[in-house]
Design a protein around this motif. Structure first.
Motif, PDB file in Angstrom:
ATOM      1  N   UNK A   1      -2.579   5.763   2.614  1.00  0.00           N
ATOM      2  CA  UNK A   1      -1.139   5.859   2.930  1.00  0.00           C
ATOM      3  C   UNK A   1      -0.588   7.192   3.583  1.00  0.00           C
ATOM      4  N   UNK A   2       0.680   6.999   4.242  1.00  0.00           N
ATOM      5  CA  UNK A   2       1.096   8.222   4.705  1.00  0.00           C
ATOM      6  C   UNK A   2       2.659   8.163   4.327  1.00  0.00           C
ATOM      7  N   UNK A   3       3.215   9.412   4.359  1.00  0.00           N
ATOM      8  CA  UNK A   3       4.421   9.682   4.011  1.00  0.00           C
ATOM      9  C   UNK A   3       5.460  10.073   5.283  1.00  0.00           C
ATOM     10  N   UNK A   4       6.660   9.862   5.431  1.00  0.00           N
ATOM     11  CA  UNK A   4       7.542  10.492   6.302  1.00  0.00           C
ATOM     12  C   UNK A   4       8.417  11.085   5.775  1.00  0.00           C
ATOM     13  N   UNK A   5       8.932  12.290   6.085  1.00  0.00           N
ATOM     14  CA  UNK A   5      10.314  12.965   5.707  1.00  0.00           C
ATOM     15  C   UNK A   5      11.455  13.254   6.520  1.00  0.00           C
ATOM     16  N   UNK A   6      12.362  13.381   6.132  1.00  0.00           N
ATOM     17  CA  UNK A   6      13.588  13.594   6.962  1.00  0.00           C
ATOM     18  C   UNK A   6      14.567  14.407   6.372  1.00  0.00           C
ATOM     19  N   UNK A   7      14.979  15.374   7.036  1.00  0.00           N
ATOM     20  CA  UNK A   7      16.183  16.111   6.331  1.00  0.00           C
ATOM     21  C   UNK A   7      17.217  16.248   7.533  1.00  0.00           C
ATOM     22  N   UNK A   8      18.225  15.709   7.550  1.00  0.00           N
ATOM     23  CA  UNK A   8      19.579  15.867   8.175  1.00  0.00           C
ATOM     24  C   UNK A   8      19.730  17.477   8.672  1.00  0.00           C
ATOM     25  N   UNK A   9      20.067  17.647   9.784  1.00  0.00           N
ATOM     26  CA  UNK A   9      20.267  19.048  10.523  1.00  0.00           C
ATOM     27  C   UNK A   9      21.405  19.804   9.450  1.00  0.00           C
ATOM     28  N   UNK A  10      22.402  19.180   9.055  1.00  0.00           N
ATOM     29  CA  UNK A  10      23.291  19.871   8.051  1.00  0.00           C
ATOM     30  C   UNK A  10      22.700  20.118   6.541  1.00  0.00           C
ATOM     31  N   UNK A  11      21.404  19.656   6.177  1.00  0.00           N
ATOM     32  CA  UNK A  11      20.845  19.732   4.876  1.00  0.00           C
ATOM     33  C   UNK A  11      21.519  19.148   3.754  1.00  0.00           C
ATOM     34  N   UNK A  12      22.322  18.038   4.146  1.00  0.00           N
ATOM     35  CA  UNK A  12      23.162  17.468   3.140  1.00  0.00           C
ATOM     36  C   UNK A  12      22.523  15.967   2.752  1.00  0.00           C
ATOM     37  N   UNK A  13      21.445  15.602   3.576  1.00  0.00           N
ATOM     38  CA  UNK A  13      20.940  14.284   3.208  1.00  0.00           C
ATOM     39  C   UNK A  13      19.339  14.776   3.647  1.00  0.00           C
ATOM     40  N   UNK A  14      18.543  14.106   2.713  1.00  0.00           N
ATOM     41  CA  UNK A  14      17.026  14.128   2.773  1.00  0.00           C
ATOM     42  C   UNK A  14      16.603  12.815   2.373  1.00  0.00           C
ATOM     43  N   UNK A  15      15.378  12.462   3.029  1.00  0.00           N
ATOM     44  CA  UNK A  15      14.704  11.101   2.562  1.00  0.00           C
ATOM     45  C   UNK A  15      12.930  11.190   2.713  1.00  0.00           C
ATOM     46  N   UNK A  16      12.488  10.452   2.077  1.00  0.00           N
ATOM     47  CA  UNK A  16      10.952  10.190   2.043  1.00  0.00           C
ATOM     48  C   UNK A  16      10.824   8.844   2.023  1.00  0.00           C
ATOM     49  N   UNK A  17       9.792   8.306   3.130  1.00  0.00           N
ATOM     50  CA  UNK A  17       9.405   6.957   3.085  1.00  0.00           C
ATOM     51  C   UNK A  17       7.944   6.904   2.984  1.00  0.00           C
ATOM     52  N   UNK A  18       7.270   6.133   1.980  1.00  0.00           N
ATOM     53  CA  UNK A  18       6.037   5.937   1.755  1.00  0.00           C
ATOM     54  C   UNK A  18       5.375   4.829   2.200  1.00  0.00           C
ATOM     55  N   UNK A  19       4.400   4.635   3.019  1.00  0.00           N
ATOM     56  CA  UNK A  19       3.734   3.328   3.596  1.00  0.00           C
ATOM     57  C   UNK A  19       2.390   3.303   3.423  1.00  0.00           C
ATOM     58  N   UNK A  20       1.954   2.026   3.099  1.00  0.00           N
ATOM     59  CA  UNK A  20       0.521   1.716   3.269  1.00  0.00           C
ATOM     60  C   UNK A  20       0.060   1.844   4.801  1.00  0.00           C
ATOM     61  N   UNK A  21      -0.921   2.341   5.205  1.00  0.00           N
ATOM     62  CA  UNK A  21      -1.272   2.341   6.442  1.00  0.00           C
ATOM     63  C   UNK A  21      -1.505   4.006   6.944  1.00  0.00           C
ATOM     64  N   UNK A  22      -1.535   3.920   8.423  1.00  0.00           N
ATOM     65  CA  UNK A  22      -1.652   5.300   9.030  1.00  0.00           C
ATOM     66  C   UNK A  22      -0.847   6.019   9.965  1.00  0.00           C
ATOM     67  N   UNK A  23       0.195   5.048  10.021  1.00  0.00           N
ATOM     68  CA  UNK A  23       1.291   5.685  10.994  1.00  0.00           C
ATOM     69  C   UNK A  23       2.331   6.519  10.348  1.00  0.00           C
ATOM     70  N   UNK A  24       2.292   7.850  10.363  1.00  0.00           N
ATOM     71  CA  UNK A  24       3.083   8.861   9.987  1.00  0.00           C
ATOM     72  C   UNK A  24       4.429   8.695  10.698  1.00  0.00           C
ATOM     73  N   UNK A  25       4.220   8.510  12.040  1.00  0.00           N
ATOM     74  CA  UNK A  25       5.681   8.402  13.022  1.00  0.00           C
ATOM     75  C   UNK A  25       6.359   7.174  12.546  1.00  0.00           C
ATOM     76  N   UNK A  26       5.632   6.081  11.926  1.00  0.00           N
ATOM     77  CA  UNK A  26       6.337   4.880  11.580  1.00  0.00           C
ATOM     78  C   UNK A  26       7.130   5.299  10.251  1.00  0.00           C
ATOM     79  N   UNK A  27       6.593   6.068   9.433  1.00  0.00           N
ATOM     80  CA  UNK A  27       7.244   6.352   7.990  1.00  0.00           C
ATOM     81  C   UNK A  27       8.295   7.270   8.278  1.00  0.00           C
TER      82      UNK A  27
END
Length: 303
Positions: free
Chosen positions: A152-178
């Motif tokens: 698996x791979x996980x992708x994380x995102x934190x908006x520039x203002x720090x008010x929203x954050x997220x994680x997406x976990x996928x089966x596969x090897x594309x961290x960019x897609x996650x």
């Protein structure tokens, strides 16, 4: 005593503790101008101050997400005002808490609160200390941690203002897609990640509604049952796409749905998490003038 450079001692204590200058002066005066004793005084006095602030509502702050090869975490730390949330000391605290969460095991937010840093201070202790030095209530609110398996791979995102954050976990090897899908989660806030998560009662109710629509329309009432069922499924997917991540149009390329975009990257959606600052907290309406007057009165009482 006359030979002591009081200004230098206050500066040293300020640099070592990041406490307000006035508190450093009081601490040294109460500790015979001994810096080590003054640090203890600040810690004890800080806990008392923090206790007084415990009842206040902290609904601002920052959310963040972090990951390594094996785990990803998402968490929220609150302050009373957005101004303090931009304070370097507060940001440093958030980063430190992220490292503690990432490098320790916990199963819920209550357990996370008791995790310790390398000096033996818990996250709760760190927030109490920050409350004392920053001057308003600082509180660790919640955290979730997910395991990233070898496939698996996980992708994380934190908006520039720090008010929203997220994680997406996928089966596969594309961290960019996650990572790309995690940005969509942050932006659109889908209610469900997968169709399988939608309650059966909701799905069945929608199917019943669409079946009635088709039967009541003369153009479709005489159509074969197989075609009617296909129409119902089409209407159902269109409705679910409003709130289900895997069926949503992929915002970076509307030629894809999220699930087909991931398929094109040889990946499959597993899980998503999203935190937004203060969601679910009932904010307290404040009379600003009265609050300032109260703070002035407290300052006079302490001087």
């Amino acid at each position: 005593m006359e030979n002591i450079n009081k200004t230098a001692l206050i500066k040293e204590l300020r640099e070592r503790t990041d406490a307000p200058m006035v508190d450093c002066k009081k601490a040294l005066e109460s500790s015979e101008w001994n810096v080590e004793k003054a640090i203890v005084w600040l810690q004890e006095n800080g806990k008392a101050k923090a206790a007084k602030k415990a009842g206040r509502i902290a609904a601002e702050g920052l959310v963040s997400a972090a990951k390594n090869e094996k785990y990803a975490v998402i968490f929220e730390v609150n302050s009373e005002t957005d101004f303090v949330a931009q304070n370097k000391q507060f940001i440093d605290l958030v980063n430190k808490i992220g490292n503690i969460l990432l490098n320790n095991t916990f199963s819920n937010s209550e357990e996370a609160l008791n995790l310790k840093d390398e000096s033996g201070k818990s996250i709760d202790d760190l927030c109490v200390d920050a409350t004392a030095t920053i001057g308003e209530k600082i509180a660790f609110r919640r955290a979730e941690k997910i395991e990233i398996k070898e496939t698996q791979k996980a992708g994380t995102y934190v908006h520039t203002n720090g008010r929203v954050a997220s994680i997406v976990l996928v089966n596969g090897d594309s961290e960019e897609a996650a990572k790309n899908v995690s940005m969509q989660v942050a932006a659109l806030n889908p209610e469900y990640t997968l169709v399988s998560e939608v309650p059966a009662s909701v799905v069945n109710k929608l199917k019943e509604e669409f079946a009635k629509e088709i039967e009541s329309d003369a153009k479709f009432a005489s159509k074969p049952e197989k075609i009617k069922q296909s129409m119902i499924e089409g209407k159902l997917n269109k409705e679910l796409s409003k709130n289900v991540l895997e069926l949503q149009d992929f915002v970076m390329d509307s030629a894809f749905k999220v699930n087909t975009y991931l398929q094109s990257k040889k990946s499959e959606l597993v899980k998503s998490l999203r935190f937004e600052v203060g969601e679910g907290i009932e904010k307290q309406e404040t009379d600003f003038a009265a609050e300032v007057a109260a703070q002035v009165a407290e300052a006079r009482k302490n001087n």
